[in-house]
Scaffold this motif. Structure first.
Motif, mmCIF file in Angstrom:
data_model
loop_
_atom_site.group_PDB
_atom_site.id
_atom_site.type_symbol
_atom_site.label_atom_id
_atom_site.label_comp_id
_atom_site.label_asym_id
_atom_site.label_seq_id
_atom_site.Cartn_x
_atom_site.Cartn_y
_atom_site.Cartn_z
ATOM 1 N N MET A 237 44.889 42.618 -74.333
ATOM 2 C CA MET A 237 45.340 41.672 -75.356
ATOM 3 C C MET A 237 46.801 41.927 -75.725
ATOM 4 S SD MET A 237 41.949 41.555 -77.793
ATOM 5 C CE MET A 237 42.550 40.270 -78.886
ATOM 6 N N ARG A 238 47.164 43.193 -75.789
ATOM 7 C CA ARG A 238 48.556 43.508 -76.124
ATOM 8 C C ARG A 238 49.498 43.025 -75.023
ATOM 9 N NH1 ARG A 238 46.035 48.474 -78.038
ATOM 10 N NH2 ARG A 238 46.145 48.541 -80.317
ATOM 11 N N ARG A 239 49.123 43.281 -73.794
ATOM 12 C CA ARG A 239 49.973 42.811 -72.698
ATOM 13 C C ARG A 239 50.057 41.281 -72.684
ATOM 14 N NH1 ARG A 239 48.492 46.135 -67.247
ATOM 15 N NH2 ARG A 239 47.998 48.137 -68.182
ATOM 16 N N SER A 240 48.951 40.641 -72.991
ATOM 17 C CA SER A 240 48.919 39.176 -72.990
ATOM 18 C C SER A 240 49.848 38.570 -74.028
ATOM 19 C CB SER A 240 47.493 38.680 -73.261
ATOM 20 O OG SER A 240 46.611 39.061 -72.230
ATOM 21 N N SER A 241 50.197 39.341 -75.041
ATOM 22 C CA SER A 241 51.044 38.800 -76.104
ATOM 23 C C SER A 241 52.375 38.289 -75.565
ATOM 24 C CB SER A 241 51.295 39.870 -77.176
ATOM 25 O OG SER A 241 52.020 40.968 -76.649
ATOM 26 N N VAL A 242 52.835 38.818 -74.443
ATOM 27 C CA VAL A 242 54.086 38.342 -73.843
ATOM 28 C C VAL A 242 54.022 36.836 -73.616
ATOM 29 C CG1 VAL A 242 55.581 38.506 -71.824
ATOM 30 C CG2 VAL A 242 54.514 40.567 -72.754
ATOM 31 N N VAL A 243 52.891 36.357 -73.129
ATOM 32 C CA VAL A 243 52.711 34.933 -72.861
ATOM 33 C C VAL A 243 52.264 34.195 -74.123
ATOM 34 C CG1 VAL A 243 51.473 33.239 -71.458
ATOM 35 C CG2 VAL A 243 52.142 35.436 -70.462
ATOM 36 N N LYS A 244 51.399 34.815 -74.900
ATOM 37 C CA LYS A 244 50.846 34.117 -76.068
ATOM 38 C C LYS A 244 51.900 33.827 -77.120
ATOM 39 C CE LYS A 244 46.933 34.741 -73.988
ATOM 40 N NZ LYS A 244 46.489 33.676 -73.051
ATOM 41 N N TYR A 245 52.930 34.669 -77.195
ATOM 42 C CA TYR A 245 53.968 34.460 -78.208
ATOM 43 C C TYR A 245 54.904 33.301 -77.871
ATOM 44 C CZ TYR A 245 52.897 38.629 -80.985
ATOM 45 O OH TYR A 245 52.308 39.548 -81.818
ATOM 46 N N VAL A 246 54.766 32.726 -76.681
ATOM 47 C CA VAL A 246 55.565 31.536 -76.348
ATOM 48 C C VAL A 246 54.646 30.369 -76.007
ATOM 49 C CG1 VAL A 246 57.574 32.857 -75.612
ATOM 50 C CG2 VAL A 246 55.818 32.290 -73.931
ATOM 51 N N ASP A 247 53.480 30.364 -76.605
ATOM 52 C CA ASP A 247 52.491 29.321 -76.354
ATOM 53 C C ASP A 247 53.093 27.934 -76.615
ATOM 54 O OD1 ASP A 247 50.160 28.071 -75.760
ATOM 55 O OD2 ASP A 247 48.997 28.879 -77.429
ATOM 56 N N GLY A 248 53.062 27.088 -75.612
ATOM 57 C CA GLY A 248 53.604 25.738 -75.737
ATOM 58 C C GLY A 248 55.068 25.618 -75.377
ATOM 59 N N ALA A 249 55.709 26.721 -74.959
ATOM 60 C CA ALA A 249 57.160 26.709 -74.744
ATOM 61 C C ALA A 249 57.579 25.758 -73.637
ATOM 62 C CB ALA A 249 57.654 28.126 -74.434
ATOM 63 N N TRP A 250 56.677 25.445 -72.700
ATOM 64 C CA TRP A 250 57.047 24.529 -71.610
ATOM 65 C C TRP A 250 57.278 23.106 -72.127
ATOM 66 C CZ3 TRP A 250 52.286 26.612 -72.515
ATOM 67 C CH2 TRP A 250 51.248 25.735 -72.794
ATOM 68 N N LEU A 251 56.989 22.873 -73.412
ATOM 69 C CA LEU A 251 57.189 21.552 -74.004
ATOM 70 C C LEU A 251 58.227 21.550 -75.119
ATOM 71 C CD1 LEU A 251 53.413 20.576 -74.376
ATOM 72 C CD2 LEU A 251 54.979 19.762 -72.607
ATOM 73 N N GLN A 252 58.730 22.704 -75.516
ATOM 74 C CA GLN A 252 59.440 22.792 -76.780
ATOM 75 C C GLN A 252 60.777 22.060 -76.808
ATOM 76 O OE1 GLN A 252 59.953 26.955 -77.611
ATOM 77 N NE2 GLN A 252 61.488 27.264 -76.038
#
Length: 998
Positions: A237-252
């Protein structure tokens, strides 16, 4: 003013801020906190220093085998945007060739940070674009094989068929659910085996396991992802935070005032058709709705990033107690060096052995996050790819179903994962929205531009879909097998180029002055000064390149020595800072306060400044075997691969329209030069709106719409400019101390009187109305984590209203109830039924055109911003300012909120403006073109919607201002915030007045 101007960066929420922490009343039963970090003063200081040139973040994989070793004694890395941090020597793509060479590149972790802090790192924009091409090249190398795979999107027909596409997505969904069903079957068998075999054995051995422990072990029996290891799951879960903290960034970045502007709409830089422009904006707007829902629709307790952030905080407290140091947030510099995200987890008992053997720094998660952040960085170029990525990413992945179940079984907070299973559903959720968005865009592409163009757009959509499928987003859990990290070496960094270090153009965006011409002019100036200056410098003992100033200025030898003098000056860092006249000591000596003030005229100093600004920053192309590539070299593989791919998707002989060269508009214009004016003397001062409008606006507006996706650095003289544009700055301060100062603004500085003619009003205000959301719209181009605060959420709420999405909540309810007051689920495909401000202005523009049209057969002209660039400068003054300031949301938050408040409350709420936008006072409207007749009831419905838009947007802007004021700890700073809000209001009012008079 200058001190206040620099102090707004802390408007970003910071860790431990009580003003941003509340306890929700109606949220899932998981602990919530709201701690986020703003850029620290120390970080800002470090960013502008070069002392960290040898401090790098090395997250690229080790190069194994007998390959050339990197130079051991290389010089400092190139500096970009004032920092060389995270720039490392790497091997070229041909790492197994004999001619392998080393060049400079930026690590994924560093690019991750810069893309979430673009106002400080504008040069990250072209670097991100380069990364997209790198990902394309990697994928397209196997395009021929992928086309033969019936389960891959490349296998779909070259001509888009919406039914075939829907069936393809359904097959993918069914394959995932079938795999999950098989997984559950295996789990059920494992559970029965545990009951039948292991539990009796334990009993025979006299095991004292209590009933609870038996139940727990039975629940996790057969876990395939985490194998029943709770610590392993927490590390994952901690490692996954790298991706989760930019959730939706491909649309921002997709939906902005400048999205789809006509000059870029056809992919070649030519005029795009109005129908195609509308199609692009509609696609971007509908995709923006998905981004809005990723952000919780402006409710911080529904923000996906905030939810995951709370989960990370909870894990820290579980391991270290309530006094635990909370992990850094995704947009913080510290996050790039946090062990939890890097792969080494100190909390796991096996950490000393290197959990998962991921010593390369969790490379695949960093890669996935960077790809998401990079893809939408240039929405006018990568819109089809972003839509394809969205359709793939919002589909149902198997790992999401398994992780949600297994985390819950391990008593870990799995709400974030369950949320995505439901909100991304293919019926009315994000998957359905993504599919319909693509259907609509490609249908309009064929209608507006022909079948060949539609085929190319479809090929690009498929490419974006395939990129999302090809890049793993989950951390590895063990070494070996399919789970091992096979991230390509060349996709753990992105090349840094000569153009990044030495921007090609440092002149005005519309007046490119040759550096040779400027140098020649300066040589002539210094030659003319030599007879006088020579005698005055006899007593000066300072040496330049080993020679005295008297030597250099000897009039007898001036013809040969003055050019050499310029070379000596440009190579001397004490006197000249290449590319920055404002920081060069030699330039300052000729300005007020310098020892040689008056020795040059204002025009001559301007030539000197322009020469210094035109100098390339001295970053050697190659030093100790490490090169700086050019943009062309760095993108060559991606460009060639994309061209081959697109050509293969089109009929023989048809050339792709996609532009492959690095567009100049991606690089930020040199706005300090623009504001000084490239065509006028430096001594000319801006003393009024008239000066600003006549001398600055034409170049500034064109520069901004020609570079719509660049992040503009603010000019150093901006505080002085704002003083000029706010003529009431010395008279309005006393009103801001009132507790109801917002209400007093409209009475003290009311909206100017509107013209009686609807045509005149629309002509004067159309550019302003189109840019009305601009003060806040770039806030969504920042990190999703930065927005997860009450201030950021209020900005999201305001933009939702202005873009026409359903919004009936009230700020008071949000504060009182801990939520937004909407006791409804996700709006999904039911949201966004209303018209946004852009659509309303376009309809009014169509009505105006229809009333003037003679034949009534031609298509209404485009309403894109670039259609106005040759119009009266007075009408473009305020839009220019809005677009310029919007790129610095956190730094200029109070002024931007003041601007936004006036535009919503006073301008949009004006009765004449409401009438024109709703069409109640227009006639001769062509209903067959989709424009409502003024006598119909629909106009009254539009009027009612507009009034609701004004009401709710006004409430949310005011809520943002309240949060901004409450954020400050002292009354002095709160007063300063109010003062800057009032300043923004007054500047906006004056800009509208100028537009009406012009």
């Amino acid at each position: 003013m200058e001190q206040a101007f620099r102090s707004w960066a802390p408007f970003a929420p910071f860790k431990g801020s009580a003003a941003f922490t509340v306890t929700p009343a109606l949220t899932p039963s998981i602990e919530r906190s709201n701690h986020f970090d703003a850029p620290s003063r120390a970080e800002e200081a470090a960013r502008s220093s070069s002392v960290d040139s040898n401090v790098t973040l090395v997250d690229s994989q080790e190069v194994k085998g007998s390959l050339p070793c990197p130079p051991s004694h290389h010089g400092p890395a190139p500096s970009i945007d004032g920092s060389s941090r995270g720039i490392v020597p790497v091997l070229s793509r041909g790492v197994f060739k004999a001619d392998a060479s080393w060049h400079w590149a930026m690590t994924d972790r560093e690019l991750y940070h810069r893309l979430q802090n673009l106002s400080s790192y504008p040069s990250a924009v072209p670097i991100a674009r380069r990364r997209v091409f790198g990902e394309m090249a990697s994928l397209l190398a196997d395009a021929a094989l992928l086309e033969q795979d019936g389960t891959h999107v490349f296998s779909l027909a070259k001509c888009f068929d919406p039914d075939e596409f829907k069936a393809f997505l359904q097959r993918s969904h069914d394959a995932t659910t079938d795999k999950f069903s098989a997984y559950n079957t295996r789990r059920a068998e494992a559970s029965r085996k545990y009951v039948d075999e292991e539990m009796p054995q334990q009993s025979q051995k006299g095991s004292s396991l209590d009933r609870t422990l038996r139940k727990r072990r039975r629940a996790v029996a057969g876990q395939e992802m985490f194998r029943g290891d709770r610590e392993l799951a927490k590390a994952w879960m901690r490692r996954s935070s790298v991706v989760k903290y930019v959730d939706g960034a491909w649309l921002q970045h997709l939906h902005r005032t400048t999205t789809g502007i006509g000059g870029l709409a056809d992919g070649r830089g030519g005029e795009g058709s109005p129908a195609w422009l509308r199609a692009q904006r509609r696609a971007a707007r509908n995709s923006w709705q998905v981004m809005s829902e990723e952000l919780g629709d402006g409710d911080i307790f529904r923000s996906h990033v905030a939810i995951y952030d709370n989960t990370m905080d909870a894990l820290a407290r579980e391991d270290e107690g309530e006094s635990a140091s909370l992990p850094p947030k995704g947009h913080d510099r510290a996050f790039t060096e946090w062990e939890g995200a890097a792969g080494h987890d100190p909390h796991h008992p096996k950490s000393s052995a290197g959990l998962g053997q991921d010593s390369d720094g969790n490379a695949r998660c960093w890669r996935a996050a960077v790809a998401q952040l990079a893809l939408s960085i240039s929405p006018n170029e990568f819109l089809p790819e972003s839509l394809g990525w969205n359709a793939a990413y919002e589909g149902l992945p198997l790992h999401l179903l398994i992780s949600a179940r297994e985390l819950e079984e391990l008593d870990l907070d799995a709400y974030y994962f369950w949320l995505h299973i439901s909100i991304d559903n293919a019926a009315t959720g994000h998957a359905a929205m993504a599919r319909e968005c693509i259907n609509d865009l490609l249908r309009e592409a064929q209608a507006a531009k022909g079948q060949d163009f539609a085929d190319e757009e479809w090929a690009r959509v498929k490419l974006g879909f395939a990129l999302a499928e090809a890049i793993p987003t989950t951390p590895i859990l063990s070494e070996g097998g399919d789970e091992d990290d096979h991230t390509p070496y060349e996709l753990t960094w992105t090349s840094v180029t000569q153009e990044d270090v030495s921007p090609a153009s440092t002149s005005s965006p519309t007046h490119h002055i040759s550096s040779d011409v400027i140098r020649s002019q300066l040589v002539d100036i210094l030659k003319s000064k030599a007879p006088t200056a020579h005698g005055l410098h006899h007593g000066v003992r300072a040496r330049l390149a080993g020679e005295s100033l008297s030597h250099w200025l000897d009039p007898i030898h001036a013809q040969e020595r003055v050019p050499q003098l310029l070379d000596a000056l440009s190579a001397n860092p004490i006197w000249i800072k290449p590319g920055s006249a404002g920081e060069s000591k030699f330039v300052k000596e000729f300005e007020w306060g310098g020892k040689m003030f008056g020795a040059m005229t204002g025009n001559e100093v301007h030539v000197l400044r322009t020469w210094v600004d035109s100098l390339a920053v001295q970053g050697e192309e190659e030093k100790d075997g490490i090169r700086l590539l050019s943009d062309s070299d760095a993108e060559q593989a991606g460009r060639e691969a994309l061209m081959v791919w697109l050509s293969a998707q089109l009929p023989e002989g048809v050339q792709p329209r996609t532009a492959l060269e690095t567009p100049e508009w991606l690089r930020s214009p040199t706005l300090p030069t623009v504001l000084l004016g490239a065509d006028r003397k430096l001594g000319d001062k801006l003393e009024s709106w008239a000066d600003f409008t006549a001398k600055v606006v034409p170049d500034l507006y064109k520069g901004l719409v020609e570079r719509p996706d660049a992040i503009s650095k603010l000019p150093t003289n901006l505080p002085a400019l704002l003083d000029v544009l706010d003529p009431s700055s010395n008279t309005g301060s006393t009103t801001s101390t009132s507790s109801d100062f917002l209400a007093s603004l409209s009475s003290l500085y009311p909206c100017p009187a509107m013209p009686a003619s609807s045509t005149n009003l629309l002509d004067a205000l159309a550019p302003i109305l189109l840019t009305l959301p601009a003060p806040l719209e770039r806030s969504l181009s920042l990190s999703p984590g930065r927005l997860a605060s009450h201030l950021g959420m209020a900005a999201v709420k305001t933009l939702r209203v202005l873009h026409g999405f359903t919004e009936v909540s009230d700020p008071a309810q949000q504060v009182e109830r801990g939520g937004d007051g909407r006791e409804v689920g996700c709006m999904g495909t039911e949201d966004g039924q209303g018209l946004g401000i852009w659509e309303l202005v376009e309809r009014a523009w169509q009505r105006r055109w229809a009333g003037e049209s003679v034949s009534g057969n031609a298509e209404a002209p485009s309403i894109a911003l670039d259609a106005f660039k040759d119009g009266p400068p007075a009408r473009l003054a305020l839009p220019s300012l809005l677009l310029l300031l919007s790129s610095q949301f956190w730094e200029l938050a109070p002024i931007l909120l003041g601007l936004q408040l006036f535009l919503v409350q006073a301008l949009l709420g004006n009765k004449r403006v409401l009438a024109v936008l709703s069409g109640l006072d227009c006639s001769d409207v062509l209903t067959e073109k989709g424009v409502v007749n003024s006598s119909s009831g629909e106009s009254h419905q539009v009027r009612a919607q507009l009034e609701g838009m004004v009401l709710h947007a006004n409430r949310w802007v005011q809520r943002a201002i309240e949060v901004a004021v409450e954020r400050e700890s002292s009354e002095e700073m709160r007063e300063q915030v109010r003062s800057e809000v009032a300043r923004g209001w007054r500047i906006a009012r004056q800009g509208v007045q100028v537009a009406l008079e012009g």
